[in-house]
Design an enzyme around this catalytic site. Structure first.
Site, short mmCIF file in Angstrom:
data_model
loop_
_atom_site.label_atom_id
_atom_site.label_comp_id
_atom_site.label_asym_id
_atom_site.label_seq_id
_atom_site.Cartn_x
_atom_site.Cartn_y
_atom_site.Cartn_z
N LYS A 261 -1.96 9.83 94.12
CA LYS A 261 -2.76 10.68 94.99
C LYS A 261 -4.06 9.94 95.30
O LYS A 261 -4.81 9.59 94.39
CB LYS A 261 -3.04 12.02 94.28
N ASP B 132 -7.09 27.65 92.40
CA ASP B 132 -6.39 27.45 93.69
C ASP B 132 -4.88 27.47 93.47
O ASP B 132 -4.15 26.62 93.96
CB ASP B 132 -6.82 26.13 94.32
#
Length: 293
Positions: A10, A112
């Site tokens: 990532k 989240d």
């Protein structure tokens, strides 16, 4: 990822350094390690100047995120039970004061939770990922520390108190209660794609037919806060699996309660999934006994 066939990379650009730093710090806490949390390998910074990049290297799961998986797969009752249970166990681990081995740990609020931040490990397991705005619920932090973290998350999955900006920052449990609300929406997504509900409709995000693909906070405030709207749990879902599915739907409803303090804890939900598994075992035993008679 092509250079690393078994890992995922990532990459954060310079302007997202703070997110990379936060996620790196969360991941490097050894107590985070859990079967239902994405396996972290290492963090690196590459390059220099404006081309500098920040990398997180983790395990790679080829099935992708839960949203995409549900879009193309219908779940059996066992799949739903196992996959949803693994998600719940992951959240319960984040929120816990102790590791599975009994060592003390600092609880973490994800902040989240949504179906794109859940990866499908295999047909019966999920892992939580993306801890860019997660927060350690360290008792040594002050109310100001938590207040500075701001109104964060994805509008579609925000709890009513977050939409209203009325979170009780003096109680660290408030952050866990927000996660439980978001988790309930993901559990609903999974339940909506289970074959035991009868006719399984095309995959839809929570509130999918009422809002745009990326609804703003104001839109969700009108629906969730003022209208007290929640995704529909049709009555047709309940008769197909009288014990397990009804129990799951009741659990979802209690997790997205308007009152944060009335919501179940993630630990309580994990215990309920254990009870559901026991119900199924009892059903199998009873059916076998009936057949023998």
């Amino acid at each position: 990822i092509s250079d690393f066939p078994t890992v995922a990379v990532k990459i954060f650009p310079c302007e997202e350094y703070s997110s990379w730093k936060n996620e790196s710090q969360i991941f490097t806490d050894a107590s985070l390690k859990h079967d239902s949390v994405l396996q972290f390998l290492t963090a690196e910074d590459r390059g220099s100047g404006p081309r500098r990049e920040y990398w997180l290297i983790t395990a790679y799961h080829s099935r992708g995120n839960l949203k995409d998986y549900l879009s193309s797969h219908v779940l059996s009752w066992m799949d739903l039970q196992k996959m949803a249970g693994s998600l719940v166990n992951g959240v319960a681990h984040l929120h816990s004061d102790y590791t599975a081995c009994g060592r003390p740990k600092i609880p973490i609020a994800h902040r989240d939770i949504k179906s794109t931040n859940v990866l499908v490990k295999n047909e019966q397991e999920c892992v939580l990922c993306d801890f860019g705005i997660a927060i350690r619920l360290d008792p040594s932090l002050t109310v100001d520390d938590f207040a500075n973290s701001g109104q964060v998350g994805t509008a579609r999955y925000m709890a009513p108190e977050v939409l209203e900006s009325r979170v009780n920052l003096e109680d660290l449990e408030s952050f866990k209660q927000m996660d439980v609300y978001s988790m309930a929406l993901v559990l609903w997504e999974m339940a909506s794609r289970c074959e035991v509900v009868g006719e399984v409709k095309n995959y839809e995000l929570p509130f999918g037919s009422k809002v745009q693909e990326q609804p703003c906070v104001d839109t969700m405030r009108d629906i969730v806060l003022h209208g007290r709207g929640r995704p529909e749990i049709p009555s047709s879902w309940l008769p197909f699996h009288p014990q397990g599915m009804r129990f799951l739907c009741d659990t979802i409803t209690e997790c997205w309660d308007h009152d944060p303090e009335a919501r179940l804890t993630a630990h309580c939900v994990a215990e309920r999934f254990n009870l559901m598994a026991q119900m199924d075992c009892d059903d199998i035993l009873n059916n076998n006994t009936d057949n023998e008679m």
